[in-house]
Design an enzyme around this catalytic site. Sequence first.
Site, PDB file in Angstrom:
ATOM      1  CB  SER A  18      -1.061   0.071   1.187  1.00 30.26           C
ATOM      2  OG  SER A  18      -1.574   1.265   1.312  1.00 30.26           O
ATOM      3  CE  LYS A  69     -11.597  -0.289  -0.796  1.00 29.67           C
ATOM      4  NZ  LYS A  69     -11.413   0.803  -2.112  1.00 29.67           N
ATOM      5  CG  ASN A  90     -12.348   5.026   1.148  1.00 30.41           C
ATOM      6  OD1 ASN A  90     -13.217   5.424   1.808  1.00 30.41           O
ATOM      7  ND2 ASN A  90     -11.687   5.431   0.178  1.00 30.41           N
ATOM      8  CG  ASP A 106     -12.458   4.301  -2.985  1.00 27.39           C
ATOM      9  OD1 ASP A 106     -11.487   4.442  -2.609  1.00 27.39           O
ATOM     10  OD2 ASP A 106     -12.919   3.223  -2.546  1.00 27.39           O
ATOM     11  N   GLY A 133     -18.831  -4.644 -10.062  1.00 27.31           N
ATOM     12  CA  GLY A 133     -18.561  -5.016  -8.439  1.00 27.31           C
ATOM     13  C   GLY A 133     -18.419  -3.783  -7.545  1.00 27.31           C
ATOM     14  N   GLY A 134     -17.560  -3.942  -6.392  1.00 19.53           N
ATOM     15  CA  GLY A 134     -17.513  -2.829  -5.441  1.00 19.53           C
ATOM     16  C   GLY A 134     -16.832  -1.760  -6.089  1.00 19.53           C
ATOM     17  CB  ALA A 135     -14.091  -1.002  -8.131  1.00 21.75           C
ATOM     18  CG  LEU A 220     -11.772   2.576 -11.619  1.00 24.67           C
ATOM     19  CD1 LEU A 220     -12.685   2.069 -10.621  1.00 24.67           C
ATOM     20  CD2 LEU A 220     -11.542   4.055 -11.624  1.00 24.67           C
ATOM     21  N   GLY A 244      -5.162   4.764 -12.338  1.00 20.29           N
ATOM     22  CA  GLY A 244      -5.444   5.302 -11.075  1.00 20.29           C
ATOM     23  C   GLY A 244      -4.731   5.929 -10.074  1.00 20.29           C
TER      24      GLY A 244
HETATM   25  P1  ATR Z   1     -14.182  -5.077  -6.622  1.00 24.62           P
HETATM   26  O1  ATR Z   1     -14.308  -4.484  -5.414  1.00 24.62           O
HETATM   27  O2  ATR Z   1     -12.740  -4.868  -7.084  1.00 24.62           O
HETATM   28  O3  ATR Z   1     -15.076  -4.455  -7.871  1.00 24.62           O
HETATM   29  P2  ATR Z   1     -15.700  -7.379  -6.838  1.00 24.62           P
HETATM   30  O4  ATR Z   1     -16.559  -7.074  -6.334  1.00 24.62           O
HETATM   31  O5  ATR Z   1     -15.256  -8.829  -6.499  1.00 24.62           O
HETATM   32  O6  ATR Z   1     -14.181  -6.411  -6.755  1.00 24.62           O
HETATM   33  O7  ATR Z   1     -15.742  -7.123  -8.428  1.00 24.62           O
HETATM   34  C1  ATR Z   1     -14.985  -7.688  -9.438  1.00 24.62           C
HETATM   35  C2  ATR Z   1     -15.359  -7.193 -10.766  1.00 24.62           C
HETATM   36  O8  ATR Z   1     -14.536  -7.458 -11.651  1.00 24.62           O
HETATM   37  C3  ATR Z   1     -16.590  -8.082 -11.260  1.00 24.62           C
HETATM   38  O9  ATR Z   1     -17.316  -7.029 -12.009  1.00 24.62           O
HETATM   39  C4  ATR Z   1     -16.246  -9.080 -12.126  1.00 24.62           C
HETATM   40  O10 ATR Z   1     -16.923  -9.533 -13.055  1.00 24.62           O
HETATM   41  P3  ATR Z   1     -17.778 -10.802 -12.545  1.00 24.62           P
HETATM   42  O11 ATR Z   1     -19.141 -10.024 -11.942  1.00 24.62           O
HETATM   43  O12 ATR Z   1     -18.407 -11.269 -14.097  1.00 24.62           O
HETATM   44  O13 ATR Z   1     -17.404 -11.646 -11.709  1.00 24.62           O
HETATM   45  C5  ATR Z   1     -14.731  -8.498 -12.648  1.00 24.62           C
HETATM   46  N1  ATR Z   1     -13.743  -9.168 -13.069  1.00 24.62           N
HETATM   47  C6  ATR Z   1     -12.956  -9.922 -12.540  1.00 24.62           C
HETATM   48  N2  ATR Z   1     -11.887 -10.483 -13.231  1.00 24.62           N
HETATM   49  C7  ATR Z   1     -12.383 -10.188 -14.680  1.00 24.62           C
HETATM   50  C8  ATR Z   1     -11.909 -10.534 -15.710  1.00 24.62           C
HETATM   51  N3  ATR Z   1     -10.873 -11.522 -15.951  1.00 24.62           N
HETATM   52  N4  ATR Z   1     -12.559 -10.331 -16.959  1.00 24.62           N
HETATM   53  C9  ATR Z   1     -13.585  -9.363 -16.705  1.00 24.62           C
HETATM   54  N5  ATR Z   1     -14.126  -8.926 -15.652  1.00 24.62           N
HETATM   55  C10 ATR Z   1     -13.695  -9.475 -14.579  1.00 24.62           C
END
Ligand code: ATR
Length: 276
Positions: A18, A69, A90, A106, A133-135, A220, A244
């Site tokens: 970090s 988070k 965060n 964020d 996802g979360g981001a 990001l 990012g």
């Molecule tokens: P974060 O908090 O980093 O967003 P997360 O909530 O686990 O982590 O979400 C990960 C995101 O990255 C999701 O949108 C995931 O897609 P899925 O919902 O289909 O799983 C996406 N993701 C992860 N690896 C990926 C890859 N190799 N190609 C495309 N999307 C990916």
Amino acid sequence: MNAAPDQYGVIGHPVAHSWSPFIHGLFARQTEQAMVYRRFDVPPAKFRRHVMHFFLHGGRGLNVTLPHKVAAAGLANELTPRAERAGAVNTLMIQNENEILGDNTDGEGLVRDLQDNCGVTVGGTRILILGAGGAARGVLAPLLELQPREIVVANRTAARASALAREFAELGNLIGCGFDSALLTDDFDLIINATAASTEGDVPVVAATLVSKRTICYDLAYSKEKTPFVRWAESHGCVRALQGWGMLVEQAAESFSVWRGIRPQTAPVLQALIAS
Ligand code: ATR
């Protein structure tokens, strides 16, 4: 005798790499705040106990990073509206001596980096967010507040993107779909990679024709080398590819001002970070 400096830190797992201690150390020096900022590598099973121990023993604030988070949002006594909307925290801080407030900086960090540092206009534009996802969740509301013409959220798992779009629908013009949708045309002004693909050295599998000569691409994720998404965007002729680092420094500055009531200057810290 001087009072002991106030205690802050970042909690994650892993957290060894970090940059937050570096960034907050420079902020503290610049604004002459008496504070220390440490790294805490804590696995999920010990997260709650560690946070409680930290605050019970006089800690003032924590940054929370992966994978904690969402758990941090569950642990806070109160959430700011932006943390509530993001469903993730965060930034934790002690308030009224024994309550824990959860915030999420964020989205604000991304918007400040785009607008203030990179001079990117968001209002009136068509934006593609890759990932649901979360981001992605954390940046949707602050982007919609700037009134883009439309945001398309595209995800590998289409149903997750549709659900996210429905959840935020009242905030603006938003639609969710899969990576093969007909909505993914070549007229996006801004494409934001909010997937976790970079962490696996991967790029989301979307058509290269999405990128046009006027598309700005923003990852990001960040890395000392170009991220896979930045390389992908550049190789398909985008006008600018950003990663990012600026968002990282801006979200830290927002956390710092929540904690200390003073906003540090980010430009010299971003420069130092990139030069380090
Ligand atoms: P974060 O908090 O980093 O967003 P997360 O909530 O686990 O982590 O979400 C990960 C995101 O990255 C999701 O949108 C995931 O897609 P899925 O919902 O289909 O799983 C996406 N993701 C992860 N690896 C990926 C890859 N190799 N190609 C495309 N999307 C990916």
